[in-house]
Design an enzyme around this catalytic site. Structure first.
Site, PDB file in Angstrom:
ATOM      1  N   GLU A  78       0.846  -1.131   0.037  1.00 46.43           N
ATOM      2  CA  GLU A  78      -0.062  -0.044  -0.039  1.00 46.43           C
ATOM      3  C   GLU A  78       1.086   1.169  -0.084  1.00 46.43           C
ATOM      4  OE1 GLU A  78      -2.064   0.684   3.752  1.00 46.43           O
ATOM      5  OE2 GLU A  78      -1.423  -1.057   4.460  1.00 46.43           O
ATOM      6  N   CYS A 110      -3.493  -3.577   4.117  1.00 46.11           N
ATOM      7  CA  CYS A 110      -2.427  -4.582   4.677  1.00 46.11           C
ATOM      8  C   CYS A 110      -2.693  -5.969   4.182  1.00 46.11           C
ATOM      9  CB  CYS A 110      -2.289  -4.455   6.219  1.00 46.11           C
ATOM     10  SG  CYS A 110      -1.758  -2.903   6.896  1.00 46.11           S
ATOM     11  N   TYR A 142       2.673   7.787   9.478  1.00 48.00           N
ATOM     12  CA  TYR A 142       1.499   8.502  10.110  1.00 48.00           C
ATOM     13  C   TYR A 142       2.060   9.937  10.285  1.00 48.00           C
ATOM     14  CZ  TYR A 142      -0.590   4.153  10.798  1.00 48.00           C
ATOM     15  OH  TYR A 142      -1.075   2.713  10.707  1.00 48.00           O
ATOM     16  N   HIS A 232      -2.402 -10.015  11.665  1.00 43.83           N
ATOM     17  CA  HIS A 232      -1.843  -8.842  11.289  1.00 43.83           C
ATOM     18  C   HIS A 232      -1.759  -7.936  12.604  1.00 43.83           C
ATOM     19  CE1 HIS A 232      -1.388  -5.197   9.400  1.00 43.83           C
ATOM     20  NE2 HIS A 232      -2.539  -4.721   9.810  1.00 43.83           N
TER      21      HIS A 232
HETATM   22  N1  COA Z   1       0.962   3.026  30.879  1.00 42.70           N
HETATM   23  C1  COA Z   1       0.335   2.017  30.374  1.00 42.70           C
HETATM   24  N2  COA Z   1      -0.533   1.950  29.334  1.00 42.70           N
HETATM   25  C2  COA Z   1      -1.157   3.026  28.943  1.00 42.70           C
HETATM   26  C3  COA Z   1      -0.614   4.453  29.373  1.00 42.70           C
HETATM   27  C4  COA Z   1       0.423   4.134  30.642  1.00 42.70           C
HETATM   28  N3  COA Z   1       1.024   5.313  31.077  1.00 42.70           N
HETATM   29  N4  COA Z   1      -1.220   5.305  28.941  1.00 42.70           N
HETATM   30  C5  COA Z   1      -2.235   4.764  28.039  1.00 42.70           C
HETATM   31  N5  COA Z   1      -1.885   3.619  28.113  1.00 42.70           N
HETATM   32  C6  COA Z   1      -2.613   2.439  27.238  1.00 42.70           C
HETATM   33  C7  COA Z   1      -4.124   2.933  27.217  1.00 42.70           C
HETATM   34  O1  COA Z   1      -4.951   2.348  28.316  1.00 42.70           O
HETATM   35  C8  COA Z   1      -4.548   2.056  25.903  1.00 42.70           C
HETATM   36  O2  COA Z   1      -4.621   0.560  26.363  1.00 42.70           O
HETATM   37  P1  COA Z   1      -5.765  -0.030  25.703  1.00 42.70           P
HETATM   38  O3  COA Z   1      -6.037   0.179  24.246  1.00 42.70           O
HETATM   39  O4  COA Z   1      -5.786  -1.515  26.111  1.00 42.70           O
HETATM   40  O5  COA Z   1      -7.121   0.512  26.184  1.00 42.70           O
HETATM   41  C9  COA Z   1      -3.332   2.131  24.998  1.00 42.70           C
HETATM   42  O6  COA Z   1      -2.192   2.629  26.090  1.00 42.70           O
HETATM   43  C10 COA Z   1      -3.308   3.090  24.058  1.00 42.70           C
HETATM   44  O7  COA Z   1      -3.670   4.260  24.573  1.00 42.70           O
HETATM   45  P2  COA Z   1      -4.621   5.429  23.711  1.00 42.70           P
HETATM   46  O8  COA Z   1      -5.019   6.460  24.791  1.00 42.70           O
HETATM   47  O9  COA Z   1      -5.687   4.608  23.154  1.00 42.70           O
HETATM   48  O10 COA Z   1      -3.566   5.712  22.692  1.00 42.70           O
HETATM   49  P3  COA Z   1      -3.780   6.867  21.304  1.00 42.70           P
HETATM   50  O11 COA Z   1      -4.966   7.414  21.316  1.00 42.70           O
HETATM   51  O12 COA Z   1      -2.600   7.544  21.219  1.00 42.70           O
HETATM   52  O13 COA Z   1      -3.827   5.867  20.097  1.00 42.70           O
HETATM   53  C11 COA Z   1      -3.258   3.979  18.725  1.00 42.70           C
HETATM   54  C12 COA Z   1      -3.175   4.491  20.062  1.00 42.70           C
HETATM   55  C13 COA Z   1      -2.840   2.548  18.534  1.00 42.70           C
HETATM   56  C14 COA Z   1      -5.125   3.779  18.476  1.00 42.70           C
HETATM   57  C15 COA Z   1      -2.802   4.844  17.445  1.00 42.70           C
HETATM   58  O14 COA Z   1      -1.397   4.815  17.772  1.00 42.70           O
HETATM   59  C16 COA Z   1      -3.185   4.339  16.067  1.00 42.70           C
HETATM   60  O15 COA Z   1      -4.094   4.868  15.558  1.00 42.70           O
HETATM   61  N6  COA Z   1      -2.323   3.723  15.559  1.00 42.70           N
HETATM   62  C17 COA Z   1      -2.554   3.181  14.142  1.00 42.70           C
HETATM   63  C18 COA Z   1      -3.493   1.963  14.417  1.00 42.70           C
HETATM   64  C19 COA Z   1      -3.587   1.372  13.194  1.00 42.70           C
HETATM   65  O16 COA Z   1      -2.534   1.270  12.243  1.00 42.70           O
HETATM   66  N7  COA Z   1      -4.706   1.018  12.708  1.00 42.70           N
HETATM   67  C20 COA Z   1      -5.098   0.513  11.129  1.00 42.70           C
HETATM   68  C21 COA Z   1      -4.606  -0.731  10.778  1.00 42.70           C
HETATM   69  S1  COA Z   1      -5.378  -2.390  11.515  1.00 42.70           S
END
Ligand code: COA
Length: 390
Positions: A78, A110, A142, A232
Site C-alpha cells: 500500500e 495490509c 503517520y 496482522h
Molecule cells: N501506561 C500503560 N498503558 C497506558 C498508559 C500508561 N502510562 N497510557 C495509556 N496506556 C494504554 C491505554 O490504556 C490504551 O490501552 P488499551 O488499548 O488496552 O485501552 C493504550 O495504552 C493506547 O492508549 P490510547 O490513549 O488509546 O492511545 P492513542 O489515542 O495514542 O492511540 C493507537 C493509540 C494505537 C490507536 C494509535 O497509535 C493509532 O491509531 N495507530 C494506528 C493503528 C492502525 O494502524 N490501525 C489500522 C490498521 S489495523
C-alpha cells in the site's frame, strides 16, 4: 499439498528506540511499551523503498532452480512507488527471475500479500511443478508527533510458494469478508496515512469475530483444533484485543496455549513496528523462529489477515515435518541485533527527507546508515534506479 516452502523478512538497519521517543515527546514510556506494546521502530532511509526492501527479503531464499521455476511474482503493498509500473516488475529484474514470468502488484491496504498468497496457491494448483514468489513490502508513516507515530515501521517479507512445501501446507478453506469503511486510508496526494485509531481497532475486532463465527461454522473447527493463531499486527496488542473476547468461554488450558503462542508471534513486530502487508507473515516467522518446542508437524496454525478499508480473511495451514530446519532464525535474529539506534535528531531528519521530483540525475546515498544489499541509488529523469552492493 501447496504452501510456504521458504520464508524470510527484511527490515532496514536503522531504528528508533521507543522509550527514547516517548521521553522526547513528553509521554510516559509505559504507554508505548505496555499500553501499545512496542519497543523499537524501524526507520527507513531514503535509499530503502518498497522495491529495494522486497528484493532484500527475497534474495536470500532463492536458488538457481527457483529463479527458473517462478512463473508468478506478486507484490502486495500500500506504499507502492509508481501509480502504473509495479514494484514486482523491478523486483523481477533485480532478482534475475526468468523472462517468461508475470509480475504484478496488488493493493488492499495490509491485506495485499494475503491476496497474493491466495493467488499463488491457485496458480500452483493450475500449474503443477511451478513456483510463485509472494512479497509484502511497505513503509508505515503517520507523521511526526501524531498518535499513530509510535505504530510506524518498515519492512518486507518474501515467501516462495510451491507444491510439497517444507514449512506450512495451506488448507483450502478460508473465509473472507469485505466492508467499505474509512478506518484507515491514504489519499493519492498524501505521503502519510490517515487513521481513525479507535474505529480501526473496533473494525478489526469486529471483522475477526464475524469471520471466526463463519469460519468455525464452515470448517467445524474450534479453538481446541489449533495450536496457534497469528495476526496482522499494526501493534502487538491488536491481535490480543480481537482474540481475548472469543477465548472467554474456552478452558484455561486452551486459553493459555493460544495466548502463549500469540506472545511468541509478536516478538519481531515489537522490535520493528507495523510493516503493513508483511505484518501477518512477520508474526508467523516470529512464532516459528521462537523456541516453541510445543509446535510440531501437523499442528494447525490459524492466520488472520486484515487490511483497512476493509478486507479480512481467516485461513489456516499445517506445519510440515521438519519445518524447523528450513527457517532463517539465526539470520533474522542477527539482523535485528546489528541495527543502528538513531538519535531523535537523526530520526526526524531521515523522516523529513523527500526524494527529488525535478528533471535530471539525482544520485542518492545514505552510506552512514544503509548497508543493505539492494538500495535505491539514483533517480534519473524520474526513473528509479537500484544498485546491488558487491
Ligand atoms: N501506561 C500503560 N498503558 C497506558 C498508559 C500508561 N502510562 N497510557 C495509556 N496506556 C494504554 C491505554 O490504556 C490504551 O490501552 P488499551 O488499548 O488496552 O485501552 C493504550 O495504552 C493506547 O492508549 P490510547 O490513549 O488509546 O492511545 P492513542 O489515542 O495514542 O492511540 C493507537 C493509540 C494505537 C490507536 C494509535 O497509535 C493509532 O491509531 N495507530 C494506528 C493503528 C492502525 O494502524 N490501525 C489500522 C490498521 S489495523
Amino acid at each position: 499439498m501447496i504452501g510456504i516452502d521458504k520464508i524470510n523478512f527484511f527490515t532496514p538497519n536503522t531504528y528508533i528506540d521507543l522509550v527514547t521517543l516517548a521521553k522526547h515527546r513528553g509521554i510516559d514510556p509505559d504507554k508505548f511499551t505496555i499500553g501499545i506494546g512496542q519497543a523499537k521502530m524501524a526507520v527507513p532511509t531514503i535509499t530503502q523503498d518498497t522495491v529495494s526492501m522486497g528484493a532484500n527479503a527475497a534474495f536470500p531464499i532463492l536458488d538457481k532452480e527457483d529463479l527458473n521455476k517462478i512463473d508468478l511474482v506478486v507484490v502486495g503493498t500500500e506504499t507502492g512507488i509508481d501509480e502504473s509500473k509495479s514494484a514486482a516488475s523491478f523486483i523481477h529484474q533485480l532478482l534475475n527471475i526468468h523472462p517468461f514470468a508475470k509480475a504484478i502488484e496488488i493493493k488492499q491496504a495490509c491485506y495485499g500479500a494475503t491476496a497474493g498468497l491466495m493467488m499463488a496457491q491457485d496458480f500452483i494448483k493450475a500449474h503443477p511443478g511451478r513456483k510463485a514468489l509472494v512479497i509484502g513490502s511497505d513503509i508505515s508513516r503517520y507523521g511526526l508527533k501524531t498518535s499513530g507515530e509510535v505504530t510506524q515501521g518498515a519492512g518486507a517479507i518474501a515467501m516462495l510458494v510451491s507444491e510439497n512445501p517444507r514449512i506450512l501446507a495451506l488448507e483450502d478453506t478460508s473465509v473472507s469478508m469485505t466492508e467499505s469503511i474509512f478506518d484507515f486510508w491514504r489519499p493519492n496526494y498524501s505521503d502519510t496515512a490517515i487513521v481513525d485509531g479507535k474505529f480501526s481497532n473496533e473494525a478489526y475486532i469486529n471483522f475477526f469475530k464475524t469471520i471466526w463465527h463463519e469460519f468455525s461454522k464452515q470448517t467445524e473447527l474450534s479453538f481446541e483444533d489449533f495450536k496457534a493463531f497469528c495476526f496482522h499486527l499494526p501493534y502487538t496488542k491488536m491481535g490480543k484485543k480481537a482474540l481475548l473476547p472469543l477465548l472467554e468461554n474456552e478452558s484455561d488450558e486452551i486459553k493459555e496455549l493460544i495466548l502463549h503462542h500469540y506472545n511468541l508471534s509478536t516478538t519481531y513486530t515489537r522490535d520493528i513496528g507495523n510493516i503493513y502487508t508483511g505484518s501477518l507473515y512477520l508474526s508467523l516467522m516470529s512464532l516459528l523462529d521462537s523456541d516453541a518446542h510445543s509446535l510440531k508437524d501437523n499442528d494447525l496454525i490459524g492466520l488472520f489477515s486484515y487490511g483497512s478499508g476493509a478486507v479480512g480473511e481467516l485461513f489456516y495451514g499445517r506445519l510440515v515435518k521438519g519445518f524447523e530446519n528450513h527457517l532463517l532464525k539465526k539470520e533474522h535474529q542477527t539482523s535485528l541485533e546489528n541495527r543502528y539506534a538513531l538519535s531523535i535528531d537523526e530520526y526526524e531528519t531521515i523522516f523529513n527527507k523527500v526524494l527529488p521530483k525535478e528533471d535530471g540525475i539525482h544520485p542518492l546515498s545514505e552510506a552512514k546508515f544503509d548497508n543493505s544489499l539492494f538500495y535505491l541509488s539514483s533517480i534519473t529523469n524520474h526513473q528509479r534506479h537500484y544498485s546491488k552492493r558487491q
